[in-house]
Design a protein around this motif. Sequence first.
Motif, PDB file in Angstrom:
ATOM      1  N   TYR A  25      25.589  42.035  27.746  1.00 14.15           N
ATOM      2  CA  TYR A  25      25.482  42.195  29.197  1.00 14.15           C
ATOM      3  C   TYR A  25      24.850  43.544  29.525  1.00 14.15           C
ATOM      4  O   TYR A  25      23.974  43.650  30.392  1.00 14.15           O
ATOM      5  CB  TYR A  25      26.869  42.080  29.844  1.00 14.15           C
ATOM      6  CG  TYR A  25      26.828  42.184  31.350  1.00 14.15           C
ATOM      7  CD1 TYR A  25      26.450  41.076  32.113  1.00 14.15           C
ATOM      8  CD2 TYR A  25      27.129  43.370  32.002  1.00 14.15           C
ATOM      9  CE1 TYR A  25      26.385  41.157  33.491  1.00 14.15           C
ATOM     10  CE2 TYR A  25      27.071  43.465  33.379  1.00 14.15           C
ATOM     11  CZ  TYR A  25      26.694  42.352  34.126  1.00 14.15           C
ATOM     12  OH  TYR A  25      26.617  42.432  35.490  1.00 14.15           O
ATOM     13  N   ALA A  26      25.281  44.572  28.780  1.00 14.03           N
ATOM     14  CA  ALA A  26      24.711  45.897  29.020  1.00 14.03           C
ATOM     15  C   ALA A  26      23.218  45.902  28.738  1.00 14.03           C
ATOM     16  O   ALA A  26      22.427  46.438  29.515  1.00 14.03           O
ATOM     17  CB  ALA A  26      25.424  46.931  28.155  1.00 14.03           C
ATOM     18  N   PHE A  27      22.817  45.257  27.625  1.00  9.77           N
ATOM     19  CA  PHE A  27      21.397  45.231  27.290  1.00  9.77           C
ATOM     20  C   PHE A  27      20.598  44.428  28.322  1.00  9.77           C
ATOM     21  O   PHE A  27      19.440  44.714  28.582  1.00  9.77           O
ATOM     22  CB  PHE A  27      21.185  44.620  25.896  1.00  9.77           C
ATOM     23  CG  PHE A  27      21.334  45.608  24.776  1.00  9.77           C
ATOM     24  CD1 PHE A  27      20.452  46.679  24.669  1.00  9.77           C
ATOM     25  CD2 PHE A  27      22.346  45.485  23.841  1.00  9.77           C
ATOM     26  CE1 PHE A  27      20.582  47.599  23.630  1.00  9.77           C
ATOM     27  CE2 PHE A  27      22.479  46.388  22.812  1.00  9.77           C
ATOM     28  CZ  PHE A  27      21.593  47.460  22.714  1.00  9.77           C
ATOM     29  N   ALA A  28      21.226  43.415  28.888  1.00 10.76           N
ATOM     30  CA  ALA A  28      20.469  42.523  29.770  1.00 10.76           C
ATOM     31  C   ALA A  28      20.450  43.001  31.209  1.00 10.76           C
ATOM     32  O   ALA A  28      19.418  42.903  31.880  1.00 10.76           O
ATOM     33  CB  ALA A  28      21.049  41.109  29.689  1.00 10.76           C
ATOM     34  N   TRP A  29      21.568  43.499  31.715  1.00 11.63           N
ATOM     35  CA  TRP A  29      21.643  43.731  33.167  1.00 11.63           C
ATOM     36  C   TRP A  29      21.990  45.154  33.558  1.00 11.63           C
ATOM     37  O   TRP A  29      22.149  45.451  34.735  1.00 11.63           O
ATOM     38  CB  TRP A  29      22.658  42.762  33.808  1.00 11.63           C
ATOM     39  CG  TRP A  29      22.213  41.343  33.664  1.00 11.63           C
ATOM     40  CD1 TRP A  29      22.748  40.405  32.842  1.00 11.63           C
ATOM     41  CD2 TRP A  29      21.135  40.714  34.338  1.00 11.63           C
ATOM     42  NE1 TRP A  29      22.065  39.224  32.940  1.00 11.63           N
ATOM     43  CE2 TRP A  29      21.061  39.383  33.874  1.00 11.63           C
ATOM     44  CE3 TRP A  29      20.194  41.143  35.298  1.00 11.63           C
ATOM     45  CZ2 TRP A  29      20.104  38.479  34.323  1.00 11.63           C
ATOM     46  CZ3 TRP A  29      19.248  40.230  35.757  1.00 11.63           C
ATOM     47  CH2 TRP A  29      19.212  38.912  35.253  1.00 11.63           C
ATOM     48  N   LEU A  30      22.159  46.035  32.601  1.00 15.09           N
ATOM     49  CA  LEU A  30      22.445  47.417  32.974  1.00 15.09           C
ATOM     50  C   LEU A  30      21.277  48.281  32.534  1.00 15.09           C
ATOM     51  O   LEU A  30      20.514  47.924  31.634  1.00 15.09           O
ATOM     52  CB  LEU A  30      23.740  47.896  32.310  1.00 15.09           C
ATOM     53  CG  LEU A  30      25.008  47.185  32.785  1.00 15.09           C
ATOM     54  CD1 LEU A  30      26.196  47.623  31.967  1.00 15.09           C
ATOM     55  CD2 LEU A  30      25.249  47.451  34.262  1.00 15.09           C
ATOM     56  N   ASP A  31      21.168  49.430  33.187  1.00 16.98           N
ATOM     57  CA  ASP A  31      20.043  50.299  32.886  1.00 16.98           C
ATOM     58  C   ASP A  31      20.570  51.561  32.234  1.00 16.98           C
ATOM     59  O   ASP A  31      21.493  52.200  32.735  1.00 16.98           O
ATOM     60  CB  ASP A  31      19.315  50.646  34.194  1.00 16.98           C
ATOM     61  CG  ASP A  31      17.944  51.217  33.900  1.00 16.98           C
ATOM     62  OD1 ASP A  31      17.489  51.050  32.738  1.00 16.98           O
ATOM     63  OD2 ASP A  31      17.352  51.823  34.793  1.00 16.98           O
ATOM     64  N   PHE A  32      20.017  51.912  31.093  1.00 10.22           N
ATOM     65  CA  PHE A  32      20.410  53.178  30.472  1.00 10.22           C
ATOM     66  C   PHE A  32      19.277  53.654  29.584  1.00 10.22           C
ATOM     67  O   PHE A  32      18.393  52.889  29.191  1.00 10.22           O
ATOM     68  CB  PHE A  32      21.712  53.032  29.684  1.00 10.22           C
ATOM     69  CG  PHE A  32      21.687  51.990  28.604  1.00 10.22           C
ATOM     70  CD1 PHE A  32      21.376  52.330  27.300  1.00 10.22           C
ATOM     71  CD2 PHE A  32      21.976  50.656  28.898  1.00 10.22           C
ATOM     72  CE1 PHE A  32      21.348  51.364  26.313  1.00 10.22           C
ATOM     73  CE2 PHE A  32      21.955  49.703  27.907  1.00 10.22           C
ATOM     74  CZ  PHE A  32      21.640  50.041  26.618  1.00 10.22           C
ATOM     75  N   LYS A  33      19.341  54.916  29.264  1.00  6.30           N
ATOM     76  CA  LYS A  33      18.264  55.541  28.512  1.00  6.30           C
ATOM     77  C   LYS A  33      18.264  55.030  27.070  1.00  6.30           C
ATOM     78  O   LYS A  33      19.315  54.831  26.475  1.00  6.30           O
ATOM     79  CB  LYS A  33      18.450  57.058  28.528  1.00  6.30           C
ATOM     80  CG  LYS A  33      17.164  57.812  28.731  1.00  6.30           C
ATOM     81  CD  LYS A  33      17.430  59.298  28.850  1.00  6.30           C
ATOM     82  CE  LYS A  33      16.136  60.064  28.633  1.00  6.30           C
ATOM     83  NZ  LYS A  33      16.370  61.493  28.639  1.00  6.30           N
ATOM     84  N   ARG A  88      17.368  52.175  25.981  1.00  9.80           N
ATOM     85  CA  ARG A  88      17.754  50.774  25.865  1.00  9.80           C
ATOM     86  C   ARG A  88      16.844  50.003  24.918  1.00  9.80           C
ATOM     87  O   ARG A  88      17.309  49.286  24.013  1.00  9.80           O
ATOM     88  CB  ARG A  88      17.689  50.153  27.252  1.00  9.80           C
ATOM     89  CG  ARG A  88      18.526  48.939  27.461  1.00  9.80           C
ATOM     90  CD  ARG A  88      18.692  48.691  28.938  1.00  9.80           C
ATOM     91  NE  ARG A  88      17.394  48.566  29.566  1.00  9.80           N
ATOM     92  CZ  ARG A  88      16.892  47.402  29.984  1.00  9.80           C
ATOM     93  NH1 ARG A  88      17.589  46.323  29.855  1.00  9.80           N
ATOM     94  NH2 ARG A  88      15.708  47.359  30.534  1.00  9.80           N
ATOM     95  N   GLN A  89      15.532  50.173  25.107  1.00 10.37           N
ATOM     96  CA  GLN A  89      14.563  49.448  24.277  1.00 10.37           C
ATOM     97  C   GLN A  89      14.710  49.820  22.801  1.00 10.37           C
ATOM     98  O   GLN A  89      14.679  48.969  21.922  1.00 10.37           O
ATOM     99  CB  GLN A  89      13.147  49.773  24.732  1.00 10.37           C
ATOM    100  CG  GLN A  89      12.936  49.641  26.215  1.00 10.37           C
ATOM    101  CD  GLN A  89      12.441  48.267  26.589  1.00 10.37           C
ATOM    102  OE1 GLN A  89      12.366  47.384  25.741  1.00 10.37           O
ATOM    103  NE2 GLN A  89      12.121  48.073  27.851  1.00 10.37           N
ATOM    104  N   ILE A 145      10.549  43.652  20.847  1.00 11.82           N
ATOM    105  CA  ILE A 145      10.551  44.623  21.953  1.00 11.82           C
ATOM    106  C   ILE A 145       9.557  44.198  23.021  1.00 11.82           C
ATOM    107  O   ILE A 145       9.854  44.184  24.216  1.00 11.82           O
ATOM    108  CB  ILE A 145      10.198  46.018  21.407  1.00 11.82           C
ATOM    109  CG1 ILE A 145      11.405  46.580  20.710  1.00 11.82           C
ATOM    110  CG2 ILE A 145       9.772  46.947  22.528  1.00 11.82           C
ATOM    111  CD1 ILE A 145      12.586  46.709  21.625  1.00 11.82           C
ATOM    112  N   GLN A 175      25.208  50.923  39.459  1.00  9.93           N
ATOM    113  CA  GLN A 175      26.097  51.052  38.317  1.00  9.93           C
ATOM    114  C   GLN A 175      26.467  52.510  38.149  1.00  9.93           C
ATOM    115  O   GLN A 175      25.723  53.402  38.541  1.00  9.93           O
ATOM    116  CB  GLN A 175      25.397  50.559  37.053  1.00  9.93           C
ATOM    117  CG  GLN A 175      24.162  51.401  36.723  1.00  9.93           C
ATOM    118  CD  GLN A 175      23.503  50.954  35.438  1.00  9.93           C
ATOM    119  OE1 GLN A 175      23.112  49.813  35.303  1.00  9.93           O
ATOM    120  NE2 GLN A 175      23.395  51.870  34.487  1.00  9.93           N
ATOM    121  N   MET A 198      18.667  45.646  35.519  1.00 12.61           N
ATOM    122  CA  MET A 198      19.469  45.113  36.626  1.00 12.61           C
ATOM    123  C   MET A 198      18.609  44.914  37.871  1.00 12.61           C
ATOM    124  O   MET A 198      17.608  45.593  38.071  1.00 12.61           O
ATOM    125  CB  MET A 198      20.610  46.065  36.949  1.00 12.61           C
ATOM    126  CG  MET A 198      20.147  47.376  37.555  1.00 12.61           C
ATOM    127  SD  MET A 198      21.484  48.190  38.373  1.00 12.61           S
ATOM    128  CE  MET A 198      20.679  49.630  39.005  1.00 12.61           C
TER     129      MET A 198
END
Lengths: 437, 404, 303
Positions: B223-231, B233-234, C293, C8, C2
């Motif tokens: 879920y984090a990988f799909a719908w959350l944004d963070f540095k 990630r890729q 990727i 978030q 998102m």
Amino acid sequence: MSTFSKPIIALVVIALLAAACATPTPAPTTAATTEAPTAISSTIDCMGAKSGDTLTLMYQWTGSEEVSANKIFQPLVDACGIKISAESTRDAAVLDTRVKSTPPDILFWPSSSPVSLYQDKMVNMTTDGADTANYASYWIDLGTFSNTLYAIPVKADIKSIIWYSPARFQALGYTVPTTFADLQTLVDKMATDGNVPWSMGFENGAATGWTGSDFIQDLLLTLQGPQYVLNIINGTTPYNDPGVVAAYQIYQKWASDPKYTVGGANGTLNTSFLNAIYLVFQPNPEAMMVKQSGFAGGEIATQFPTLVYGTDYDFFAFPGIKGMQGGADWMMAFSSSNAAKAMVAYLTSAYGGKVWAQTGFDESPNKGANGNYTDPQLIKKAAALASAQGFTPDLGDTLGEPFTSAEWTAIIQVVQGTDIATALAPAAAAQKQITGK
Amino acid sequence: MNPLRTLNRIFHALPINLALIIMCVLWIVPTLGLFVTSFRDREAVRTTGWWTIFTPQPVVGETEYTTYCASCHGAKGNALPQANLSDPAIVNKYQRDYQLLAYLKQPINGQPHVQNPALPGNPNQSLPILGKILVYMQKLSSGGAKGPSLTLSNYVDALVGYKGTNSYLQDCASGNTAALLGLNCTASDLTSPAGMGIAMLNSIIVTVPVTLLVITLAAFAAYAFAWLDFKGRQWLFAILVGLQIVPLQMALVPISRLYSAVGMQSTFLGIWLFHVGFGLPYAIYLMRNFIGSLPKEIFESAYLDGANHWKSFTTLALPLSVPAVASLGIYQFLWVWNDFLVAKIFLTSHPVLTVQITNLIDPRGSNWNILTGAAFLSFIIPMVVFFAFQRFFVRGMLAGSVKG
Amino acid sequence: MMPAIMKQGKWAPWLYLLPALLIMALFIAFPTFNTVVLSFMDRTSTQSAAVDCVQGQPCWGIFENYRYALTNSIMLNALSNNALWLILMVPGTVSAGLLFAVLAERVRYEKIAKSIIFMPMAISFIGAGIIWQFMYSITSGGGQQTGLLNAIIVGLGGQPVAFMSTYPINDFCLMIVGVWLWTGFCMTILAAAIKNLPSEVLEAAQVDGATGWQTFWKVMVPLVMPTIVVVTTTMTINVLKVFDIVFVMTGGNYGTEVIANRMFQLIVTDTGRSTAIAALLIVLMIPVMIFNIRRFQKQEEMR
């Protein structure tokens, strides 16, 4: 695995009693050497191990073999109260993982090759209480690395023997050959009669070829002698020496021609080594002889329970062999705890050899085993082992990787018809890499 | 019902059915071979193919018997009461051709035993003939044409953990307690420490928590990988894809050292964590694909209705990816269930099924036939899981939630 | 990524990720690092790999184990075999799995049919080895054929074939075992994706008069494509790691060697070479990682 249920203990006691009863009391002679019956506790030296001490073991024995091993350990457990925790595996990767994290106190392995890998973690057998006086000097030499005794053989099996059916030989008018020339004559006579002499199948998954390597080593021992084999092991004789080539020529002829072996080359490559044994003793046999180690007797008895040892199946020494090839299960120690010492002292003691022989778990190289076998097959094998003039271990096992797999590959290629010199070159290179000569 | 339309439908559906059935047959034949084999004894397996139990076998030795023996012993072997060849007690005295040959060489009433015609004088010719006659005599004495002999031994031996060289049922019948090693031929043998009952329990204790843990942790991460944004990630996801290739053999020594340092060797916790570690990369990868392909709009509308991420994760993402969870669950279960090496190394004290069975097999594998029975006993639970999880493969969960 | 309107917390993603990341770091990332270090050392991991260099022969210094992994004749055989496995088995399993998943949906015996394709994976515990022995084995002497294929060949009047010891037949025989084993896996995952397709879309296509074949290619395949890529990636990984089939059936003999079997065979006796082969496997994964990727980014741009 490590817990012994009560019935097993009872069984061992009964077995020991039965063995004691079965030995007829000899008539009193002038130099009576019958030892007075001693309580087990005074025969077994616990080396300071206390009741409740644990001893971890690792070995390859499974199924019925593990049962035999447990029977042998039981007197020690009874006498010293140590608790054995054993792990059985045939997987070298499991052994490797254990040794590099939590090594077992004692390791039993079908070759001494772990010494070359884990020598720095191993304990000198002599300081662990091994009684070397109970072993022939060649055994001690084989277990000695860098002038230290790291491995002691506990179980031996002879390899330089040929299994056959005495009754069938008699019916067909064949006699057991005593010289190599006799063997060659017999093989050719069988082939002329339309009887396939050999069952040489050696398929065994990733280990395919090892049966062939035993056969070739017997040929080397017959044509060249034990010193020649030892020279291959120490690297003075290269594995593509003319003497080795000569042995491979005989092997190639026998192992790839359907007149000499069941199914010719394809039969040798694709028939499992177990089935190769059965093919000689099945109701409509396909071959007259199979060259296989002592264990074949047990396999025949299991597969064909109605056959009788001595008439329906038996073995003779490889004709004209100058020395005996054998394999052994070696005991190595990673610990000098009191319990580990107790095990080493027990198995290397004369009493330990006696228990081993009475249990009938193959032969014991321990001199204490002599005269204590009850099974006629084991008595004959033990006699062959005891009378061996020179003894050589399996050269592939002893040289270790990468030679072992290179040797098996060479054998496979030779059976497939590859030129012998070409097939032997990589094996010789691997031998050179190991011995540095 | 219009018969023509029905016919038409059948005709149209024919290629599909044909393709499916051919594929199913191809797929099931090897397994069927093992299944049949699991009911045969190993000497039969060694000498004849498994399919022979379905096909009539050529009668061996009838011609030879008729030529040399039938004139006196009769076609059924029972013409001479004093030498009744339909009596197993007599026939079983001769297990091999040379035994029969030795017996036939003894004259009867001063006459050669076999005459008119006489056996070939050369044993190279007479032995093969006698071998065939023996086979035929066996058949006569066992009551003629009997069906193929099937056995349950492969199952029973595996179930109780029989380590002898005969079979559990035979040893029990003959009272050979020495070979039974503590087994006492009662129902309690089903829970013997070397048997499959206890090992199956261990396997379940290992497999179920691992499957649940992997699914849960993977769902969160996916879920984090799909719908959350963070540095990063890729990059993190790229590494995750790459981690799937790492062979678990590479982790055995380092993790084993770690476990022995912290006293976690041979604990359920240790093996759970190891399996979870190696199950996660694939699980996250698969789950991210499913959760990530859910339509954006459903999350947006949920958010407008006041849902936060936790709520949309638990009430939208998870329920909507149930088919993915089910297929992941099946395979995660299966891989752990079938694992041998990890259990062998990290759970010595509680052998799981695969480890237990290998302990029963002799070092040279001569009693490999036990594996056939063990395979099908072990097979039951994964199949139950498969059928149970198939319930979750339902269509239409996303009905009405799709853009344009 | 998102939807723009959803907010978030800064740490929220890490709360979701942390348990999984910690466990993977410990159980995979750390051993992988260890593997790379060992691959530069000798067979017993005590000295630099450079000590294995033999004078007068090519030497790659500290990369000596990699010289083995990339130039040794057995490794070359393994690399080319793995390439063949990739080319044949990945498309084989994925297309067979997809075809079956699509077709099975349309019949009443769907569950039974699917469980038959799934079965091989469930029984793989004793290894496909024993099962396929009853298909491929050859009896070379006078006995009956106990392998089904040779029994059929002989029954039709042919000569029995030594399937396991004849190159390159043996390679294909092993791949057939692989396809038999793994198609069920592809089928299950793809079936889950197909079930997740909105039924309106498929129905709409049918209303528009598309044939079954057109619906399959023009509607279903594009919609399931992300999952097809996932399954293809997973199968690529599985094929690169394939080992048990080869180990059990030929032991890597007769020209059937594969990378992972070599790695496993050397793991005890030559840790340096074994770990170098493992590291090579990781390097071979880089294109797969890059591809994933790209796809990852594309999928997010599209939604």
